[in-house]
Design a protein around this motif. Structure first.
Motif, PDB file in Angstrom:
ATOM      1  N   ASP A 183      49.500  20.230  79.966  1.00  0.00           N
ATOM      2  CA  ASP A 183      50.392  20.162  78.819  1.00  0.00           C
ATOM      3  C   ASP A 183      50.676  18.702  78.489  1.00  0.00           C
ATOM      4  OD1 ASP A 183      50.441  22.873  78.968  1.00  0.00           O
ATOM      5  OD2 ASP A 183      52.423  23.005  79.884  1.00  0.00           O
ATOM      6  N   VAL A 184      50.537  18.370  77.233  1.00  0.00           N
ATOM      7  CA  VAL A 184      50.834  17.003  76.805  1.00  0.00           C
ATOM      8  C   VAL A 184      52.300  16.970  76.403  1.00  0.00           C
ATOM      9  CG1 VAL A 184      50.309  15.193  75.174  1.00  0.00           C
ATOM     10  CG2 VAL A 184      48.487  16.676  76.005  1.00  0.00           C
ATOM     11  N   GLY A 185      53.086  16.278  77.129  1.00  0.00           N
ATOM     12  CA  GLY A 185      54.506  16.220  76.840  1.00  0.00           C
ATOM     13  C   GLY A 185      55.104  14.988  77.460  1.00  0.00           C
ATOM     14  N   PRO A 186      55.219  15.002  78.776  1.00  0.00           N
ATOM     15  CA  PRO A 186      55.896  13.885  79.444  1.00  0.00           C
ATOM     16  C   PRO A 186      55.258  12.537  79.125  1.00  0.00           C
ATOM     17  CG  PRO A 186      55.436  15.667  80.990  1.00  0.00           C
ATOM     18  CD  PRO A 186      54.802  16.049  79.704  1.00  0.00           C
ATOM     19  N   MET A 187      53.926  12.534  78.952  1.00  0.00           N
ATOM     20  CA  MET A 187      53.250  11.254  78.749  1.00  0.00           C
ATOM     21  C   MET A 187      52.964  11.001  77.266  1.00  0.00           C
ATOM     22  SD  MET A 187      49.670  12.505  80.438  1.00  0.00           S
ATOM     23  CE  MET A 187      50.411  12.271  82.049  1.00  0.00           C
ATOM     24  N   LEU A 188      53.615  11.795  76.439  1.00  0.00           N
ATOM     25  CA  LEU A 188      53.291  11.766  75.017  1.00  0.00           C
ATOM     26  C   LEU A 188      53.461  10.382  74.390  1.00  0.00           C
ATOM     27  CD1 LEU A 188      52.470  13.482  72.592  1.00  0.00           C
ATOM     28  CD2 LEU A 188      54.860  14.041  72.251  1.00  0.00           C
ATOM     29  N   GLU A 189      54.515   9.694  74.777  1.00  0.00           N
ATOM     30  CA  GLU A 189      54.782   8.401  74.129  1.00  0.00           C
ATOM     31  C   GLU A 189      53.622   7.423  74.257  1.00  0.00           C
ATOM     32  OE1 GLU A 189      58.402   6.160  74.212  1.00  0.00           O
ATOM     33  OE2 GLU A 189      59.549   8.000  74.513  1.00  0.00           O
ATOM     34  N   ALA A 190      52.924   7.534  75.383  1.00  0.00           N
ATOM     35  CA  ALA A 190      51.775   6.651  75.575  1.00  0.00           C
ATOM     36  C   ALA A 190      50.680   6.931  74.559  1.00  0.00           C
ATOM     37  CB  ALA A 190      51.224   6.807  76.987  1.00  0.00           C
ATOM     38  N   LEU A 191      50.740   8.101  73.944  1.00  0.00           N
ATOM     39  CA  LEU A 191      49.699   8.484  72.994  1.00  0.00           C
ATOM     40  C   LEU A 191      50.102   8.242  71.540  1.00  0.00           C
ATOM     41  CD1 LEU A 191      48.661  11.856  74.670  1.00  0.00           C
ATOM     42  CD2 LEU A 191      47.643   9.599  75.000  1.00  0.00           C
ATOM     43  N   TYR A 192      51.334   7.864  71.333  1.00  0.00           N
ATOM     44  CA  TYR A 192      51.783   7.611  69.964  1.00  0.00           C
ATOM     45  C   TYR A 192      50.847   6.659  69.210  1.00  0.00           C
ATOM     46  CZ  TYR A 192      56.420   9.848  70.588  1.00  0.00           C
ATOM     47  OH  TYR A 192      57.446  10.726  70.781  1.00  0.00           O
ATOM     48  N   GLY A 205      59.377  -1.845  66.573  1.00  0.00           N
ATOM     49  CA  GLY A 205      59.574  -1.509  67.976  1.00  0.00           C
ATOM     50  C   GLY A 205      58.528  -0.539  68.500  1.00  0.00           C
ATOM     51  N   TRP A 206      57.609  -0.148  67.643  1.00  0.00           N
ATOM     52  CA  TRP A 206      56.545   0.754  68.090  1.00  0.00           C
ATOM     53  C   TRP A 206      55.515  -0.016  68.908  1.00  0.00           C
ATOM     54  CZ3 TRP A 206      55.918   2.647  62.406  1.00  0.00           C
ATOM     55  CH2 TRP A 206      56.891   3.625  62.129  1.00  0.00           C
ATOM     56  N   ASP A 207      55.032   0.648  69.927  1.00  0.00           N
ATOM     57  CA  ASP A 207      54.002   0.072  70.791  1.00  0.00           C
ATOM     58  C   ASP A 207      52.646   0.272  70.123  1.00  0.00           C
ATOM     59  OD1 ASP A 207      52.775  -0.903  73.088  1.00  0.00           O
ATOM     60  OD2 ASP A 207      52.611   1.105  73.951  1.00  0.00           O
ATOM     61  N   THR A 208      52.505  -0.311  68.950  1.00  0.00           N
ATOM     62  CA  THR A 208      51.337   0.026  68.134  1.00  0.00           C
ATOM     63  C   THR A 208      50.155  -0.879  68.430  1.00  0.00           C
ATOM     64  OG1 THR A 208      50.636   0.554  65.885  1.00  0.00           O
ATOM     65  CG2 THR A 208      51.948  -1.444  66.161  1.00  0.00           C
ATOM     66  N   THR A 209      49.011  -0.495  67.901  1.00  0.00           N
ATOM     67  CA  THR A 209      47.784  -1.275  68.042  1.00  0.00           C
ATOM     68  C   THR A 209      47.111  -1.363  66.678  1.00  0.00           C
ATOM     69  OG1 THR A 209      46.335   0.623  68.367  1.00  0.00           O
ATOM     70  CG2 THR A 209      47.407  -0.248  70.330  1.00  0.00           C
ATOM     71  N   PHE A 210      46.131  -2.238  66.589  1.00  0.00           N
ATOM     72  CA  PHE A 210      45.397  -2.347  65.328  1.00  0.00           C
ATOM     73  C   PHE A 210      44.684  -1.039  65.007  1.00  0.00           C
ATOM     74  CE2 PHE A 210      41.949  -3.886  62.532  1.00  0.00           C
ATOM     75  CZ  PHE A 210      42.733  -4.478  61.569  1.00  0.00           C
ATOM     76  N   PHE A 211      44.292  -0.320  66.028  1.00  0.00           N
ATOM     77  CA  PHE A 211      43.683   1.001  65.823  1.00  0.00           C
ATOM     78  C   PHE A 211      44.615   1.896  65.016  1.00  0.00           C
ATOM     79  CE2 PHE A 211      43.199   5.434  67.152  1.00  0.00           C
ATOM     80  CZ  PHE A 211      41.855   5.647  66.885  1.00  0.00           C
ATOM     81  N   GLU A 212      45.859   1.969  65.460  1.00  0.00           N
ATOM     82  CA  GLU A 212      46.805   2.843  64.761  1.00  0.00           C
ATOM     83  C   GLU A 212      47.019   2.382  63.320  1.00  0.00           C
ATOM     84  OE1 GLU A 212      50.743   3.091  66.495  1.00  0.00           O
ATOM     85  OE2 GLU A 212      51.233   4.875  65.330  1.00  0.00           O
ATOM     86  N   LEU A 213      47.071   1.075  63.130  1.00  0.00           N
ATOM     87  CA  LEU A 213      47.306   0.568  61.773  1.00  0.00           C
ATOM     88  C   LEU A 213      46.140   0.911  60.852  1.00  0.00           C
ATOM     89  CD1 LEU A 213      48.942  -2.918  62.516  1.00  0.00           C
ATOM     90  CD2 LEU A 213      49.952  -0.623  62.575  1.00  0.00           C
ATOM     91  N   LEU A 214      44.922   0.732  61.341  1.00  0.00           N
ATOM     92  CA  LEU A 214      43.770   1.088  60.509  1.00  0.00           C
ATOM     93  C   LEU A 214      43.755   2.584  60.214  1.00  0.00           C
ATOM     94  CD1 LEU A 214      40.379  -0.653  61.306  1.00  0.00           C
ATOM     95  CD2 LEU A 214      41.941  -1.038  59.415  1.00  0.00           C
ATOM     96  N   ILE A 248      49.011  10.558  68.115  1.00  0.00           N
ATOM     97  CA  ILE A 248      49.321  11.841  68.758  1.00  0.00           C
ATOM     98  C   ILE A 248      50.835  11.853  68.954  1.00  0.00           C
ATOM     99  CG2 ILE A 248      48.853  13.363  70.719  1.00  0.00           C
ATOM    100  CD1 ILE A 248      46.252  12.606  69.398  1.00  0.00           C
ATOM    101  N   LEU A 249      51.511  12.612  68.115  1.00  0.00           N
ATOM    102  CA  LEU A 249      52.967  12.496  68.061  1.00  0.00           C
ATOM    103  C   LEU A 249      53.698  13.752  68.524  1.00  0.00           C
ATOM    104  CD1 LEU A 249      53.089  10.775  64.547  1.00  0.00           C
ATOM    105  CD2 LEU A 249      53.282   9.634  66.764  1.00  0.00           C
ATOM    106  N   GLU A 250      52.966  14.836  68.699  1.00  0.00           N
ATOM    107  CA  GLU A 250      53.614  16.094  69.051  1.00  0.00           C
ATOM    108  C   GLU A 250      53.080  16.603  70.383  1.00  0.00           C
ATOM    109  OE1 GLU A 250      55.964  17.339  67.229  1.00  0.00           O
ATOM    110  OE2 GLU A 250      55.718  16.210  65.356  1.00  0.00           O
ATOM    111  N   PRO A 251      53.952  17.258  71.148  1.00  0.00           N
ATOM    112  CA  PRO A 251      53.468  17.832  72.400  1.00  0.00           C
ATOM    113  C   PRO A 251      52.467  18.967  72.141  1.00  0.00           C
ATOM    114  CG  PRO A 251      55.760  18.473  71.976  1.00  0.00           C
ATOM    115  CD  PRO A 251      55.382  17.482  70.932  1.00  0.00           C
ATOM    116  N   MET A 252      51.630  19.203  73.127  1.00  0.00           N
ATOM    117  CA  MET A 252      50.602  20.244  73.003  1.00  0.00           C
ATOM    118  C   MET A 252      50.472  20.961  74.329  1.00  0.00           C
ATOM    119  SD  MET A 252      47.468  18.333  71.136  1.00  0.00           S
ATOM    120  CE  MET A 252      48.108  16.678  71.334  1.00  0.00           C
TER     121      MET A 252
END
Lengths: 625, 625
Positions: free
Chosen positions: A462-471, B531-540, A475-479
């Motif tokens: 389940d993608v949830g706890p580590m979701l922020e790393a995927l923002y 404050g987002w931990d963003t990358t150029f990937f996300e921006l593109l 990837i913004l929603e749990p799955m």
């Protein structure tokens, strides 16, 4: 020549004995990067279409990456590749240990082995010089003997040895290439390719440091990794990769009895915790790694298990254990030692034995076929006997040495139901009914069923706890683990490309997990080593490029979308146990279709434009007409 | 609510007078970002298919981005969008100045204007509060009068005013929305949409600062921009955007006489240098910008040009100048003042007049049609007369107010050859025979011929000197301006997505050029603000998402790949002058096909999977069946 590289690729023609050092333009390194990127490039560029993988026309490529040998955790890996004798397609597997770092320190980034030696041979590389040496006296040796003999005769106990065991010599289709006794390029049968070339070993010794563009920045990141990953990866340190047994069994995700079930009575006896409490003697690390997820175990009775071969990883525990209905940790440890000594992929080996056990229990095989072995689930002696027979191609082991797909053909059509493979490669020990994103990942992996060419932690569960790393991937929603909507397939796509990138870099998935080290720190690490003003975008594109080269190779070799498949078994739930769901055929097919769409692969085929976007316009000419 | 945003979107229904403030979940901001992203989202989600752009069913959206109003150079922009009355498709244009920053400081990120007011109205927003006010007394006013009247009646000389002039009131299809007298959301006829709603102006005043997540990091980058861009953009500072005249004319890239030629005798009289040497009174900047590329000019005779309206940009110099065969800088300056006062897009306005001049010279029009105006190339008086007639829809101006595509239909089929437009929008002043990547960019831009939705500096000219800045995009080899190979199309794809991202952010192309500020510093800027931990990937990907939303909108509204086209003229070289080449029809079509491939748009249509990869699965339902 960019920082991080030696700028030297060694080409060895075993047929003629010719050895030469090649140089490539700077852009070659930036585009193809190393590891799998080099391997994909050379396979596609240099292998003639349709060649027999075990013929002299195949090539065997060992490739490090820019990070290999840079003294930071997770940077001790390299890849081994060539056309796979197991799948007939793109073959490649990567390995930890010390050998890759040593290769870099010996002044070389990659080795291309061509042709076939007339007699058993080994290659010795030291500080930029290479020579071929007679290996007739090494032929038949298991790993430890071979390594010791080479170190002795070259008079240097610090030499790092990549070897094949008897399994590779005997062309077992899932023979691996071993490094440092406990690290394996396990999948896709690269040991058989090495055996077919009469190449017993590559011994390496180097004294130079990997060049680093920004030493201060590099040291800071290396220090971060050293300080943090023992905390973030504490479970891995304490209990090794087998720690997941304790979580998978209650979830129904521990492959049991050839994937008939997802949990096993007595699972508690084969957990990482159990290993720590009983037979663990020491934790081991790959080059420069503070995590030390590797094990060392010692057993004296009823089997003698030599600690020099390390200890069983999760894949070994499940493949030789639960998947064979076995929960005897000592037997598993013995089996683990044997596969390392003989040079067998523990996944395919265990899965093949489990397949044979199911055939046996269903009357498709009898002791007449097996030379008297009662090939029943839970029979530890039978498992150990079969490991040896496979490696030596003795008795019924000769049939199983071909892998489940070919063995099933020989046993009869009824056996095919039990032959769990994709593109000819046996499934790793991750249950696609539980981790359904991984199921699609298996189907589209260029190496067939493989957990090292597509996805990793986040897609498993389940993608949830580590979701922020995927923002930052959007990837913004749990799955849920069994979600196969386009959001999950998107995660599969990105994560696969990330893993392909790590295979190019060549780095460890555990240390470089997006949810631990993270994409920005990894990008900074690449910047610090190479000096390139790179971004995560460029790194993912490296992975996408590698994915596409492998895809084109497979299409050229005759694979179709119908080969992006999944054994029937996984569309039916376990008859009992905690996991109630199975893959849904419609959702699975839709998931694949979405993946092709996302890749820009109409009908599963990369368009010339898509290849152009990746800077590999040249690959379009390799697509089938 | 993320940093950088107010978290408030104002919805104003002019029909009912209802005003409400809306909030969206955090992920909305991260996915759609602002500016064009918001506009694309709301157009696609909220506009009914097939609506008439000048009906009450259209919506007009003003959108800032997270960077708008953050006090750093290049961060003073916002976008205005709605269904275009010029193209019938996705309409959007962005603008500099101070208005967008003021909107943010007033506590609002975007405004959605719906319906149609019964009588002329204006909207006043102050510190999070909004009210509709009677604008009957403002109707008919030009910009300066209108701005002054609003400031006077509200008693605040610091109020920023977005307005339409008479052109917007008269529904000229290329009427613009003006801001701060010298900044325009120029393209796609948003002024006509505003006019159709009886909305004369939006006056804004705010006193709060844009929230910034990491003030120290932000200040460091803002300081870098302040210190460096006056150096890197020195030419822009010294000579304004019109500095390019001096380079384009000798290269044959200065649109002349309705693009019949690429250079003009007397070009030296309309260069940025000439402007500086003659009529320039001051340099102006957008909000917080150290570059000051905007001009202020003053002319007393033979025309009076009011410096309050700024001075002509390059597009104006070429559109009202060389493209009309005119090299009289004073007349151009007067024309520039008039388009700003009347609220006309100087590009479409100049291009439409040039079209009419070519019709006239070829006998398709006579003084009988034009009300006595000798509409000949080089006739400055005719040009100025037509600007006014278009704005007021007087005489022949009423025909030209429809834009070249509709005007040609009225004049007769022989005129269509001279009607240079794509999807109904007139070409900007960049010669696609010289800048061929831009040519493909025009064809695939969702707004028709537009240089603000696809590509910028690097694709305009030979890619060489600035190549290193593109390495992280995998662009490793130099390319000629007339190269249309897949390498160029790849650059077009990436750069377009980058520009689309900047339109979402909303930032200035000049300051945020990849070769100047660069992708990493821009990424850091976004990080610092949001404050987002963003990358150029996300921006593109933000840019790619916006591109795809606009594409889906156009497909829904009936556009086909055959509308991704280029006027015939550009496939034939200039009859004389320095530029000897034209677009090659085959290379052009191939370039488009490669672009579709790269986008994952088989037959020009985004697949559901591709939309899913961008996190906009919902948009697939909007595709034509």
């Amino acid at each position: 020549m960019p920082y991080g590289y030696n700028g030297k690729i060694l080409r060895v023609d075993l047929s003629s004995g010719r050895i030469k050092m090649e140089e490539y333009p700077d852009h070659f390194y930036r585009q193809y990067f190393g590891g799998e990127g080099f391997i994909g490039y050379f396979q596609l560029k240099e292998l003639k279409p349709g060649i027999e993988p075990l013929s002299h026309e195949n090539k065997l490529i060992f490739a490090a990456g820019p990070l290999t040998g840079a003294p930071a955790g997770g940077c001790g890996r390299h890849s081994v590749g060539g056309k796979s004798p197991l799948t007939g397609g793109y073959g490649e597997s990567d390995s930890g240990g010390y050998w890759g770092a040593e290769l870099k320190m010996a002044g070389i980034d990659a080795i291309i082995i061509e042709g076939r030696a007339e007699k058993p041979t080994y290659l010795f590389i030291q500080d930029g010089k290479a020579e071929l040496k007679d290996a007739r006296h090494l032929w038949g040796m298991k790993g430890l003997e071979c390594q010791n003999a080479i170190r002795d005769e070259l008079g240097d106990s610090l030499i790092k040895v990549a070897y094949i065991g008897p399994a590779g010599e005997n062309l077992v289709r899932f023979a691996n290439v071993m490094h440092d006794l406990d690290a394996a390029a396990g999948r896709t049968g690269m040991g058989a390719v090495m055996g077919s070339k009469n190449l017993k070993a590559i011994a390496v010794r180097g004294h130079q440091r990997v060049s680093i563009a920004d030493t201060a920045a590099f040291k800071e990141i290396a220090r971060w990794i050293a300080e943090n990953t023992p905390i973030t990866n504490k479970g891995m340190h304490d209990f090794g990769t087998a720690r997941v047994v304790a979580a998978l069994d209650p979830a129904g995700g521990l492959p049991t009895r050839n994937f008939q079930l997802g949990s096993i009575e007595g699972a508690d006896k084969i957990t990482g915790q159990a290993m720590k409490d009983t037979i663990l003697t020491r934790r081991r690390a790959c080059f420069a790694c503070p995590v030390q997820c590797k094990r060392e175990v010692k057993v004296d009775t009823p089997y003698v298990v030599d600690p020099q071969y390390g200890g069983p990883e999760y894949e070994t525990v499940a493949a030789l254990g639960s998947d064979c209905g076995i929960t005897d940790l000592l037997a598993i440890a013995k089996g683990g030692e044997m596969v390392n000594a003989y040079g067998l992929d523990s996944i395919s080996c265990g899965a093949t034995i489990a397949f044979a056990m199911e055939c046996f229990e269903n009357g498709l095989l009898s002791t007449k076929d097996t030379g008297g072995v009662e090939l029943r689930f839970g029979n530890t002696e039978a498992m150990l006997q079969m490991v040896e027979q496979i490696a030596l191609r003795q008795g019924f082991g000769d049939t199983l040495a071909e892998g489940v797909a070919r063995a099933a053909k020989k046993i009869g059509s009824a056996a095919e139901e039990y032959a769990l493979h994709i593109k000819g490669q046996e499934l790793p020990m991750h249950e696609p009914r539980l981790k359904q994103g991984l199921g699609v990942g298996y189907a589209i992996s260029p190496t067939g069923a493989d957990h090292c060419h597509n996805i990793h932690d986040t897609v498993y569960t389940d993608v949830g706890p580590m979701l922020e790393a995927l923002y930052p991937l959007g990837i913004l929603e749990p799955m849920a683990a069994n979600d196969l909507s386009s959001a999950k397939i998107r995660l599969l796509k990105y994560y696969s490309e990330y893993i392909h990138f790590l295979n190019c870099a060549v780095c460890c998935y555990f240390v470089m997990s997006l949810s631990l080290v993270g994409m920005e720190r990894l990008t900074q690490l690449v910047r610090a080593v190479t000096g390139w003003d790179t971004t995560f975008f460029e790194l993912l594109k490296v992975g996408e490029r590698a994915t596409n080269m492998a895809r084109v190779f497979n299409l050229r070799e005759g694979f179709k979308t119908k080969d992006d498949t999944m054994p029937k078994r996984f569309f039916t739930p376990h008859p009992s146990g905690p996991l109630k769901v199975a893959l849904d055929p419609k959702a699975f097919e839709e998931g694949k279709a979405i993946y092709y769409d996302m890749m820009g692969w109409p009908n599963g085929i990369p368009t010339p434009g898509r290849l152009g976007e990746l800077g590999i316009e040249w690959a379009a000419a390799q697509l089938p007409k």
